[in-house]
Design an enzyme around this catalytic site. Structure first.
Site, PDB file in Angstrom:
ATOM      1  CG  ASN A   1      -1.910  -0.658  -2.094  1.00  0.00           C
ATOM      2  OD1 ASN A   1      -2.631  -1.078  -1.185  1.00  0.00           O
ATOM      3  ND2 ASN A   1      -2.210  -0.811  -3.384  1.00  0.00           N
ATOM      4  CD1 TRP A   2       1.162  -1.543   3.679  1.00  0.00           C
ATOM      5  CD2 TRP A   2       0.076  -2.013   5.586  1.00  0.00           C
ATOM      6  NE1 TRP A   2       1.826  -0.917   4.710  1.00  0.00           N
ATOM      7  CE2 TRP A   2       1.182  -1.195   5.892  1.00  0.00           C
ATOM      8  CE3 TRP A   2      -0.755  -2.432   6.624  1.00  0.00           C
ATOM      9  CZ2 TRP A   2       1.469  -0.781   7.192  1.00  0.00           C
ATOM     10  CZ3 TRP A   2      -0.466  -2.026   7.920  1.00  0.00           C
ATOM     11  CH2 TRP A   2       0.642  -1.216   8.195  1.00  0.00           C
ATOM     12  CE  LYS A   3      -0.787  -4.062  -4.443  1.00  0.00           C
ATOM     13  NZ  LYS A   3      -0.343  -4.608  -5.721  1.00  0.00           N
TER      14      LYS A   3
ATOM     15  CG  HIS B   1      -4.466  -0.588  -7.133  1.00  0.00           C
ATOM     16  ND1 HIS B   1      -4.341  -1.839  -7.691  1.00  0.00           N
ATOM     17  CD2 HIS B   1      -3.234  -0.246  -6.695  1.00  0.00           C
ATOM     18  CE1 HIS B   1      -3.078  -2.227  -7.579  1.00  0.00           C
ATOM     19  NE2 HIS B   1      -2.383  -1.271  -6.989  1.00  0.00           N
TER      20      HIS B   1
ATOM     21  CD  GLU C   1      -3.634  -5.294  -7.026  1.00  0.00           C
ATOM     22  OE1 GLU C   1      -4.006  -4.970  -5.879  1.00  0.00           O
ATOM     23  OE2 GLU C   1      -2.430  -5.440  -7.333  1.00  0.00           O
TER      24      GLU C   1
ATOM     25  CD  GLU D   1       0.300   1.377  -8.513  1.00  0.00           C
ATOM     26  OE1 GLU D   1       1.184   1.269  -7.650  1.00  0.00           O
ATOM     27  OE2 GLU D   1      -0.807   0.808  -8.427  1.00  0.00           O
TER      28      GLU D   1
ATOM     29  N   GLY E   1       3.641  -6.416  -8.966  1.00  0.00           N
ATOM     30  CA  GLY E   1       3.791  -7.736  -8.368  1.00  0.00           C
ATOM     31  C   GLY E   1       4.540  -8.733  -9.248  1.00  0.00           C
TER      32      GLY E   1
ATOM     33  CB  SER F   1       8.328  -4.532  -9.405  1.00  0.00           C
ATOM     34  OG  SER F   1       7.378  -5.542  -9.674  1.00  0.00           O
TER      35      SER F   1
ATOM     36  N   GLY G   1       3.923  -1.729  -3.225  1.00  0.00           N
ATOM     37  CA  GLY G   1       3.096  -2.859  -2.791  1.00  0.00           C
ATOM     38  C   GLY G   1       3.901  -3.814  -1.928  1.00  0.00           C
ATOM     39  N   GLY G   2       4.356  -4.896  -2.522  1.00  0.00           N
ATOM     40  CA  GLY G   2       5.044  -5.968  -1.793  1.00  0.00           C
ATOM     41  C   GLY G   2       6.133  -5.501  -0.842  1.00  0.00           C
TER      42      GLY G   2
HETATM   43  P1  13P Z   1       4.142  -4.104  -6.113  1.00  0.00           P
HETATM   44  O1  13P Z   1       5.067  -3.096  -5.492  1.00  0.00           O
HETATM   45  O2  13P Z   1       3.943  -5.326  -5.266  1.00  0.00           O
HETATM   46  O3  13P Z   1       4.508  -4.413  -7.527  1.00  0.00           O
HETATM   47  O4  13P Z   1       2.692  -3.421  -6.165  1.00  0.00           O
HETATM   48  C1  13P Z   1       2.570  -2.152  -6.700  1.00  0.00           C
HETATM   49  C2  13P Z   1       1.206  -1.654  -6.423  1.00  0.00           C
HETATM   50  O5  13P Z   1       0.229  -2.148  -6.957  1.00  0.00           O
HETATM   51  C3  13P Z   1       1.057  -0.559  -5.445  1.00  0.00           C
HETATM   52  O6  13P Z   1      -0.239  -0.024  -5.463  1.00  0.00           O
END
Ligand code: 13P
Length: 253
Positions: free
Chosen positions: A10-12, A96, A98, A168, A174, A214, A235-236
């Protein structure tokens, strides 16, 4: 247990078109055996078309990060399931944390999105997960139950089969603070049990439940050793080819 592992990046809100194409090109160089594992990337909307072109005829799969539930209409700024299908998406991330936190998405809205995705032939990746204070108050199971059953409300068995769940925990996103394999497993098992109770054991055994929060090359392997952890939503660490392909190749790492 014969669920095929699934890793999605997930590149956000990251990557221009040029950066997105260069990232997928680098990922494609080290993709694991597609018989062994499914891998998807979820770029921002603006890069979907270019990434779709770059991954054409490869096993890498395309996901969007969100959608609106109407097919078309006066909904300024929104993207429809039809448009996502048209651009080449197979999956779409829905609900998600967010989106729940910053954009006010409720379980009812998320349910409409899940249904709209399925209607247009997209496979939803439904996200659930508790916030830190909810975990500390002992409400984790209550929260994820409401999110899972709310998000999947009214779905027929064959629709549930097309859905992926992503657990999640918000406190792990993050933050560098990954859930322990035991913490992930107990929630995944709980979610699978809810699928058994509300649909059937057969369905529950087939639906993939990903962990997200993470994930790094260093922790994916132990998480994947848990019975009910079927993959990861990253994510990251999905923003760099080096870390993402190491995660995807966790079996050989
Ligand atoms: P991180 O891997 O950056 O913690 O993000 C997880 C995430 O929200 C994937 O959708």
């Amino acid at each position: 247990m014969n669920r095929k592992p699934f890793i999605a990046g997930n590149w956000k809100m990251h990557k221009t078109i040029a950066e997105a194409v260069s990232l997928v090109n680098a990922i494609l160089l080290n993709l694991p055996d597609p018989q062994e594992i499914d891998v998807a990337v979820a770029p921002p909307f603006t890069a979907l078309a270019a990434v779709a072109e770059a991954i054409k005829d490869t096993p890498l799969k395309l996901s969007a990060q969100n959608l609106f539930w109407e097919k078309e209409g006066a909904y300024t700024g929104e993207i429809s399931p039809l448009m996502l299908k048209d651009v080449g998406c197979e999956y779409v991330i829905i609900g998600h944390s967010e989106r729940r936190q910053y954009f006010g998405e409720t379980n009812e809205m998320i349910n409409k999105k899940v249904k709209a995705a399925l209607t247009f032939g997209l496979k939803p990746i439904l996200c659930v997960g508790e916030r830190l204070e909810e975990r500390e108050e002992g409400k984790t199971f209550e929260v994820v139950k409401r999110q899972l059953l709310g998000g999947l409300a009214g779905l027929a068995p064959e629709e549930v089969l097309k859905t992926t769940i992503a657990y999640e925990p918000v406190w792990a996103i993050g933050t560098g603070k990954t859930a322990s394999p035991t913490q992930a497993q107990e929630v995944h098992a709980f979610l699978r049990n809810l699928l058994t109770k509300n649909w059937s054991k057969e369905i529950a055994q087939k639906v993939r439940i990903l962990y997200g929060g993470s994930i790094k090359p260093e922790n994916i392997k132990v998480l994947m050793q848990e019975e009910d952890v079927d993959g990861g939503l990253v994510g990251g660490a999905s923003l760099k080819a080096e870390s993402f392909v190491r995660i995807c190749n966790f079996k050989g790492d």
